[in-house]
Design a protein around this motif. Structure first.
Motif, short mmCIF file in Angstrom:
data_model
loop_
_atom_site.label_atom_id
_atom_site.label_comp_id
_atom_site.label_asym_id
_atom_site.label_seq_id
_atom_site.Cartn_x
_atom_site.Cartn_y
_atom_site.Cartn_z
N ASN A 1 2.42 8.82 9.37
CA ASN A 1 1.82 7.51 9.18
C ASN A 1 2.35 6.78 7.95
OD1 ASN A 1 0.54 8.66 7.01
ND2 ASN A 1 -1.52 8.55 7.88
N GLY A 2 3.32 7.38 7.29
CA GLY A 2 4.03 6.70 6.22
C GLY A 2 3.29 6.58 4.90
N ALA A 3 2.56 7.63 4.51
CA ALA A 3 1.90 7.60 3.21
C ALA A 3 2.94 7.46 2.11
CB ALA A 3 1.09 8.87 3.00
N ASP A 4 2.67 6.56 1.16
CA ASP A 4 3.65 6.39 0.08
C ASP A 4 3.46 7.47 -0.98
OD1 ASP A 4 1.54 5.61 -1.55
OD2 ASP A 4 1.99 3.48 -1.38
N SER A 5 4.46 7.63 -1.80
CA SER A 5 4.46 8.72 -2.78
C SER A 5 3.32 8.58 -3.78
CB SER A 5 5.80 8.79 -3.51
OG SER A 5 6.04 7.60 -4.24
N GLU A 6 2.97 7.38 -4.17
CA GLU A 6 1.87 7.19 -5.11
C GLU A 6 0.55 7.70 -4.52
OE1 GLU A 6 1.32 3.51 -7.20
OE2 GLU A 6 3.48 3.16 -7.25
N ALA A 7 0.33 7.42 -3.24
CA ALA A 7 -0.89 7.87 -2.59
C ALA A 7 -0.93 9.40 -2.51
CB ALA A 7 -1.01 7.28 -1.19
N VAL A 8 0.20 10.01 -2.21
CA VAL A 8 0.27 11.47 -2.12
C VAL A 8 0.05 12.08 -3.50
CG1 VAL A 8 1.75 13.44 -1.58
CG2 VAL A 8 1.73 11.45 -0.07
N ILE A 9 0.65 11.49 -4.53
CA ILE A 9 0.47 11.99 -5.89
C ILE A 9 -0.99 11.86 -6.32
CG2 ILE A 9 1.06 11.58 -8.32
CD1 ILE A 9 3.92 10.89 -7.29
N SER A 10 -1.60 10.73 -6.01
CA SER A 10 -3.02 10.53 -6.34
C SER A 10 -3.89 11.57 -5.63
CB SER A 10 -3.48 9.13 -5.94
OG SER A 10 -2.89 8.18 -6.77
N GLU A 11 -3.57 11.82 -4.36
CA GLU A 11 -4.32 12.83 -3.61
C GLU A 11 -4.14 14.21 -4.24
OE1 GLU A 11 -4.53 14.95 0.79
OE2 GLU A 11 -3.11 13.31 0.47
#
Length: 160
Positions: free
Chosen positions: A125-135
């Motif tokens: 679904n194309g999660a961006d790197s910032e979202a993954v890092i925040s998670e």
């Protein structure tokens, strides 16, 4: 290193059967879900229930408790409870056994969190790197905060 230690789990439970005076200290260190094996989770939970109900803890009383819950045969019967007690090297070392169980539980939690983060990073679904890092930060922060009070919060670097 494996993410569980059957021997440490057995020695912890055996110590609790041999010396009911150590049960409170084990409960300060461990929760039911810290045990990897379902039979050990059931035994630990039953011991805690006995203590909470002000009942004595020994092989016979524990066996009756497990039997009334329909779990005695699933944990290996009275023979396994006797084995737990007989194969425990010393109840004096229960805090060391419990720390091993807790450490392995923490490793499983890190493995699970890492898998979740990896799955999120590879999602279609194309999660961006910032979202993954925040998670990732949230997941590992939660792990750190959930550490038992006797050891206090553990830095993420120590978990990895």
């Amino acid at each position: 290193m494996t993410s569980y230690s059957r021997e440490a789990e057995q020695a912890t439970l055996g110590s609790m059967l041999l010396d009911s005076g150590c049960i409170d200290s084990v409960r300060e260190t461990l929760n039911t879900d810290d045990f990897y094996f379902e039979d050990h989770q059931a035994v630990f939970s039953a011991i805690c229930e006995l203590v909470d109900d002000s009942n004595p803890v020994d092989i016979i009383v524990l066996g009756e408790k497990l039997n009334s819950s329909g779990l005695l045969n699933k944990v290996g019967g009275l023979a396994y409870l006797v084995e737990l007690a007989n194969n425990t090297p010393s109840s004096h070392n229960v805090s060391a056994y419990a720390r091993i169980v807790a450490e392995r539980s923490n490793l499983r939690k890190v493995i699970s969190a890492a898998a979740k983060i990896s799955e999120s990073a590879q999602s279609e679904n194309g999660a961006d790197s910032e979202a993954v890092i925040s998670e990732a930060e949230a997941v590992f922060s939660s792990l750190s905060e959930s550490q038992k009070k006797n050891g206090g919060p553990v830095a993420i670097n120590n978990l990895l």
